[in-house]
Design a protein around this motif. Structure first.
Motif, PDB file in Angstrom:
ATOM      1  N   GLY A 760       5.892  -9.058  -1.856  1.00 58.01           N
ATOM      2  CA  GLY A 760       4.591  -9.630  -1.520  1.00 58.01           C
ATOM      3  C   GLY A 760       4.315  -9.787  -0.046  1.00 58.01           C
ATOM      4  N   ASN A 761       5.287  -9.493   0.818  1.00 56.07           N
ATOM      5  CA  ASN A 761       5.103  -9.702   2.248  1.00 56.07           C
ATOM      6  C   ASN A 761       4.305  -8.565   2.876  1.00 56.07           C
ATOM      7  OD1 ASN A 761       6.411  -9.030   5.174  1.00 56.07           O
ATOM      8  ND2 ASN A 761       6.144 -11.234   4.861  1.00 56.07           N
ATOM      9  N   ARG A 762       3.529  -8.920   3.934  1.00 55.91           N
ATOM     10  CA  ARG A 762       2.700  -7.918   4.608  1.00 55.91           C
ATOM     11  C   ARG A 762       3.013  -7.797   6.096  1.00 55.91           C
ATOM     12  NH1 ARG A 762       2.330  -7.175   0.149  1.00 55.91           N
ATOM     13  NH2 ARG A 762       0.514  -7.045  -1.236  1.00 55.91           N
ATOM     14  N   SER A 763       4.007  -8.533   6.592  1.00 60.27           N
ATOM     15  CA  SER A 763       4.256  -8.534   8.040  1.00 60.27           C
ATOM     16  C   SER A 763       5.618  -7.955   8.409  1.00 60.27           C
ATOM     17  CB  SER A 763       4.152  -9.959   8.589  1.00 60.27           C
ATOM     18  OG  SER A 763       5.143 -10.792   8.004  1.00 60.27           O
ATOM     19  N   LEU A 786      11.600  -3.033  -3.628  1.00 59.17           N
ATOM     20  CA  LEU A 786      11.272  -2.314  -2.398  1.00 59.17           C
ATOM     21  C   LEU A 786      10.065  -1.402  -2.575  1.00 59.17           C
ATOM     22  CD1 LEU A 786      12.318  -2.114   0.490  1.00 59.17           C
ATOM     23  CD2 LEU A 786      13.804  -0.239  -0.223  1.00 59.17           C
ATOM     24  N   ALA A 787       9.906  -0.870  -3.779  1.00 55.00           N
ATOM     25  CA  ALA A 787       8.790   0.053  -4.026  1.00 55.00           C
ATOM     26  C   ALA A 787       7.441  -0.625  -3.852  1.00 55.00           C
ATOM     27  CB  ALA A 787       8.916   0.647  -5.431  1.00 55.00           C
ATOM     28  N   GLN A 788       7.392  -1.953  -4.076  1.00 52.25           N
ATOM     29  CA  GLN A 788       6.115  -2.656  -3.966  1.00 52.25           C
ATOM     30  C   GLN A 788       5.773  -3.031  -2.534  1.00 52.25           C
ATOM     31  OE1 GLN A 788       5.966  -5.875  -6.976  1.00 52.25           O
ATOM     32  NE2 GLN A 788       7.805  -4.928  -7.858  1.00 52.25           N
ATOM     33  N   ASN A 789       6.719  -2.844  -1.630  1.00 52.48           N
ATOM     34  CA  ASN A 789       6.490  -3.163  -0.223  1.00 52.48           C
ATOM     35  C   ASN A 789       5.853  -1.964   0.474  1.00 52.48           C
ATOM     36  OD1 ASN A 789       7.570  -2.994   2.753  1.00 52.48           O
ATOM     37  ND2 ASN A 789       7.624  -5.156   2.199  1.00 52.48           N
ATOM     38  N   GLN A 790       4.966  -2.244   1.437  1.00 55.31           N
ATOM     39  CA  GLN A 790       4.250  -1.152   2.098  1.00 55.31           C
ATOM     40  C   GLN A 790       4.392  -1.175   3.623  1.00 55.31           C
ATOM     41  OE1 GLN A 790       0.186  -1.420   0.818  1.00 55.31           O
ATOM     42  NE2 GLN A 790       0.682  -1.102  -1.347  1.00 55.31           N
ATOM     43  N   HIS A 791       5.241  -2.075   4.157  1.00 54.72           N
ATOM     44  CA  HIS A 791       5.278  -2.208   5.609  1.00 54.72           C
ATOM     45  C   HIS A 791       6.684  -2.110   6.205  1.00 54.72           C
ATOM     46  CE1 HIS A 791       1.551  -4.213   4.312  1.00 54.72           C
ATOM     47  NE2 HIS A 791       1.052  -3.820   5.465  1.00 54.72           N
ATOM     48  N   LEU A 792       7.723  -2.226   5.424  1.00 55.68           N
ATOM     49  CA  LEU A 792       9.084  -2.224   5.958  1.00 55.68           C
ATOM     50  C   LEU A 792       9.424  -0.881   6.572  1.00 55.68           C
ATOM     51  CD1 LEU A 792      11.472  -4.246   6.081  1.00 55.68           C
ATOM     52  CD2 LEU A 792      12.402  -3.075   4.079  1.00 55.68           C
ATOM     53  N   GLN A 793      10.049  -0.905   7.747  1.00 58.30           N
ATOM     54  CA  GLN A 793      10.406   0.324   8.446  1.00 58.30           C
ATOM     55  C   GLN A 793      11.919   0.511   8.571  1.00 58.30           C
ATOM     56  OE1 GLN A 793       8.401   0.306  12.230  1.00 58.30           O
ATOM     57  NE2 GLN A 793       6.374  -0.009  11.324  1.00 58.30           N
TER      58      GLN A 793
END
Length: 929
Positions: A760-763, A786-793
């Motif tokens: 759920g995190n966006r930052s 992890l699949a639901q995350n869109q910002h982790l690099q």
């Protein structure tokens, strides 16, 4: 001589007239009707009332629950009048072992078998006279003092403010209305009455017949002092018992023939009494706040145990705790250090010391017979404060007799000043200064509590007592000219109308310039105070000491470990509390309390000092400070209690590095409170190795939300803490982009919480879970969300005992991730087959880099130096044998890959990396790494 001298005793009459029996019967009827019971209830409510400073010890705190009787020794007038020996710790311990007497036995018969009626109970400031009297009254109210049927306490301070004539009967009913039916028959009865006269030094008594006439009528109006004199003469209510409390300097105001027994309060001269006091104070239910009962109880027991061990070492704190007042200060300081969990903290350290002085000196005048009526605290600030300040400036804590003479006697010019000094030495000196216990320094003096030296030095500076001779003369001259100029103005106006002397107005205007000019020059004092504060707060030689809160803790509880050898050179003295106390004294609350003590600091002066501080303190605070020094700076801002000033100072801090500072609940509260004065984003907050736990994260939650880079490595953060981190990352105001949790026991359950946070995190763009005991289940939990995350690099899962299955699962998810391009998997249990599988996944999609080994196919990995640097930084916290095994595998992999390539350039790169690994292995085996 003691037997033939009149001792203030009275002979018991062998027979009573029948009329007195009737009066006694009438009185007992009154008593049984409830008059005395109502009086007891009223006294109990009044004397059981505790000041606000005591409420911190828990809701169950009461005088009955924690009182420890101090040692009381029988004395004599000859012993009081004889010159005192040198004030060394040996003399203090080797005084004649006088008879110890309990409070309830003070009125027992004397050595001649006579019933004692008048008792003088004396002691220096802080020995517990007032508390002892309160306990005595409360005991009587609850039936624990059966010797007396009626107790009537009077405050001599209260009586000293009454100048109107009043009868004893009116005086009693005025103070205690429930006794209005008892007083009329008081004289005729044989009721066992005890009068308590607390603080006799506040009264001016004259026992000469020419000064105070005889009076035996309780209905005759006379001055209050005359009532006291005639009670002590046994001319008024001769059958009544009287106990008088006073300071040593006032004992001689009562002629010896009117005293049946002298008794000195010696405080807690027995170490066991000190231990008992600390045990009772620090073990109160509710003392530690809202923490779990088991945890708080264990912490309280540990605290008492450490304190007891330090007392047994006979350190300076043992000598300090002779005074019950200092035992109170020790307990209050420990409570502040260990049990403060509110944001903002409910009090400040400066506030504790200021309240401590109020409890002991509120309303106290040094000598009531002196016409100046200087407050005791003001005198202490001018004299002891000067000694304390000079000690701080010269980095000295031990003072010789010559040092004392220079501070106390060098400026004595009048008889009045010498008398005040004599009273101070008799009544107050031992409260602030005590003999040093260090071998070889027995004839020197130290401040009873080390921090008190810094507090009084700070008070001395802030009050403006630190002046040069020119400044003092200029101030006095300015005041004189200012007063004279008003009268001169009238004369000049009259003369100028009669005589044409045009130069007179010009001369008068020139005269008026001086006070204005001096006021401008004196304004520079405020700049000097601010400059002193900044210089002391940011001393570079103190940069790498422990923070001040740890220093206070060590001074009270001692330092565990081997004791210092007597021949070993001592550490340099540190006075880092001095500038912090200067800021704390300027807070509005402390200034209000000091005003009550006769030490006035005007609002304008505080405003000008704060204004000057912006040029010095805030400017120096912007420089990069070591972690412990930064903690001191934050604590200074908390003590200063100036929200606008603090906000301006905090806005200049973009990065906060507190690594390796032991973040106790108090320090967390201070950090959260100070940072809450602004809402700006913090670029980096480094809390590596700070002993954090879930409650710490809960306290710091509002601060963590605003931090972009958050370092939480090496903090023993388990699943409970991860739950708090999950809530943090899911908060809609969270700006954390980089989170480092390396070397924490996160475990499988903690990984589940972090997985939920990732979903759920966006930052968040970087997450390090290096060496967090995830195992395959933990890695699976991370991969699942992890699949639901869109910002982790970037994701670091190194050193987590991952097998091929878990590693492949993570990389497969990373392969499908939109932004994730780097996964750290080194130092895991990955086989050669797993390595080849990971290589194939990496080849399928450029940009996803799985850092597993130092090789990448037949070439050296671009991240080989990064991996070795990570190993070197974390080696102190990792299992060395396991690291050695992994390094051996890495070396074997390097040699295998080198043999498979024919490219000389690549072979050279392999050899270079191999040499680095071999060097690290060699140092690891030698123990030098």
């Amino acid at each position: 001589r003691g037997c033939v001298r009149y001792q203030g005793n009275s002979q018991e009459s062998s027979a009573q007239p029948s009329s007195s029996r009737h009066s006694q019967s009438q009185l007992r009827n009154v008593a049984s009707s409830g008059a005395i019971k109502k009086h007891q209830k009223s006294l109990s409510a009044w004397f059981s009332h505790q000041p606000n400073e005591e409420r911190q010890f828990g809701p169950s705190f009461s005088l009955d629950a924690v009182h420890v009787d101090p040692v009381i020794r029988e004395s004599s007038l000859e012993e009081i009048l004889k010159p005192s020996p040198d004030l060394t710790i040996q003399n203090q311990l080797q005084q004649p072992r006088r008879k110890v007497i309990s409070l309830h036995n003070l009125f027992d018969v004397d050595a001649c078998g006579r019933q004692v009626k008048n008792v003088v109970l004396y002691g220096t400031v802080g020995t517990g006279k007032s508390t002892l009297i309160k306990k005595m009254v409360v005991d009587w109210c609850h039936g624990r003092l059966p010797r007396f049927e009626l107790v009537i306490p009077f405050s001599c301070e209260d009586l000293s403010h009454s100048h109107a004539h009043v009868s004893l009967r009116r005086l009693i009913t005025k103070k205690y209305q429930h006794l209005r039916d008892v007083v009329p028959v008081l004289e005729a009865s044989n009721l066992r009455v005890l009068f308590i006269l607390n603080g006799l030094e506040r009264l001016s008594l004259d026992f000469r017949l020419a000064g105070t006439e005889l009076c035996c009528d309780p209905n005759e109006p006379v001055p209050p002092s005359a009532i006291v004199v005639n009670l002590l003469r046994k001319y008024l209510l001769p059958e009544a018992s009287i106990i008088v409390t006073t300071r040593p300097s006032a004992v001689r105001r009562i002629p010896g023939k009117y005293v049946g027994r002298y008794a000195e309060i010696c405080g807690f001269s027995d170490t066991n009494l000190q231990k008992l006091y600390f045990q009772m104070r620090l073990s109160q239910p509710g003392c530690s706040g809202e923490e779990s009962q088991d945890r708080s109880s264990a912490e309280q027991e540990n605290l008492v145990e450490m304190l007891s061990r330090n007392l047994e070492r006979h350190n300076q704190i043992t000598a300090a705790c002779f005074l019950p007042s200092y035992c109170w200060l020790v307990c209050t300081t420990l409570h502040f250090l260990y049990f403060t969990r509110t944001v903002p903290p409910s009090q400040t350290l400066t506030g504790i010391y200021t309240s401590f002085l109020r409890l002991n000196f509120s309303g106290e005048v040094l000598d009531s017979s002196d016409p100046t009526h200087i407050s005791m605290m003001k005198y202490v600030a001018k004299t002891v404060g000067k000694l304390a300040y000079e000690g701080v400036m010269s980095r000295k804590t031990c003072f010789s007799e010559e040092d004392l003479r220079q501070c106390f006697e060098v400026e004595m010019k009048t008889e009045s000043e010498l008398n005040l000094l004599e009273v101070f030495r008799s009544d107050v000196f031992r409260f602030f200064l005590s003999p040093c216990v260090q071998p070889g320094k027995e004839h020197t003096f130290v401040f009873t509590i080390p921090a008190m030296q810094e507090y009084l030095a700070a008070l001395y500076v802030v009050l403006g007592e630190k002046k040069t001779l020119a400044q003092r003369v200029g101030k006095e001259l300015s005041e004189v000219i200012g007063k004279v100029s008003e009268d001169v103005a009238v004369v000049v106006n009259i003369v100028s109308k009669v005589l044409p002397l045009r130069f007179l107005p010009v001369l008068f205007n020139l005269l008026k310039i001086f006070p204005r000019y001096f006021s401008r020059v004196s304004g520079k004092d405020k700049d000097a105070i601010a400059h002193t504060m900044a210089e002391e707060l940011f001393k570079e030689e103190d940069y790498y000491n422990d923070d001040v809160l740890d220093q206070i803790n060590s001074s009270i509880l001692g330092v565990e470990g081997p004791m210092r050898h007597p021949d070993e050179a001592p550490d340099d003295e540190v006075f880092e509390l001095f500038p912090i106390f200067m800021g704390g004294i300027l807070s509005r609350r402390n200034r209000a309390i000091l005003e009550q003590l006769g030490c006035s600091i005007k609002n304008l002066a505080a405003f000008e000092i704060a204004k000057a501080m912006k040029k010095t303190v805030i400017r120096k605070g912007r420089k990069g400070l070591p972690p412990s020094e930064l903690m001191d700076y934050l604590f200074f801002l908390h003590e200063f209690q100036n929200e606008r000033f603090t906000a301006e100072a905090i806005r200049s801090l973009r990065a906060v590095n507190l690594s390796s500072v032991k973040m106790t609940p108090l320090k967390c509260s201070v950090l959260a409170s100070v940072m809450s004065t602004t809402c700006h984003e913090v670029e980096e907050l480094n809390l590596t190795s700070c002993n954090l736990d879930s409650s710490s994260l809960r306290t710091l939650f509002p601060v963590l939300l605003r931090c972009k880079a958050l370092h939480l490595q090496l903090n023993s953060l388990g699943s409970d803490a991860c739950k708090e981190i999950r809530d943090l990352l899911l908060h809609d105001k969270c700006v954390v982009s980089s989170l480092r949790l390396a070397n924490n026991p996160v475990g499988e359950q903690g990984a589940r919480y972090l997985g939920e946070a990732l979903a759920g995190n966006r930052s968040l763009t970087q997450l390090s879970l290096l060496h967090t005991a995830l195992g395959d289940p933990g890695a699976e939990a991370i991969a699942q969300h992890l699949a639901q995350n869109q910002h982790l690099q970037e994701l670091n899962l190194g050193y987590n005992s991952l097998t091929d299955t878990a590693a492949l699962r993570v990389v497969e998810v990373a392969k499908r991730h939109e932004t994730l391009d780097k996964v750290h998997l080194y130092f895991n249990d990955i086989s050669e087959d797993g390595k080849r599988a990971l290589d194939s996944l990496r080849m399928d999609r450029d940009g996803v880099r799985a850092l597993v080994f130092l090789t990448a196919g037949t070439d050296v990995s671009d991240y080989w130096s990064h991996i070795l640097n990570v190993v070197q930084r974390n080696l102190p916290f990792w299992d060395r044998e396991r690291v050695r095994q992994h390094l051996a595998l890495l070396l074997q992999d390097l040699e295998s890959s080198r043999s498979q390539t024919a490219n000389p350039w690549r072979k050279a790169k392999f050899l270079r990396v191999e040499s680095e690994v071999k060097k690290m292995l060699g140092k690891l085996q030698d123990g030098s790494l």
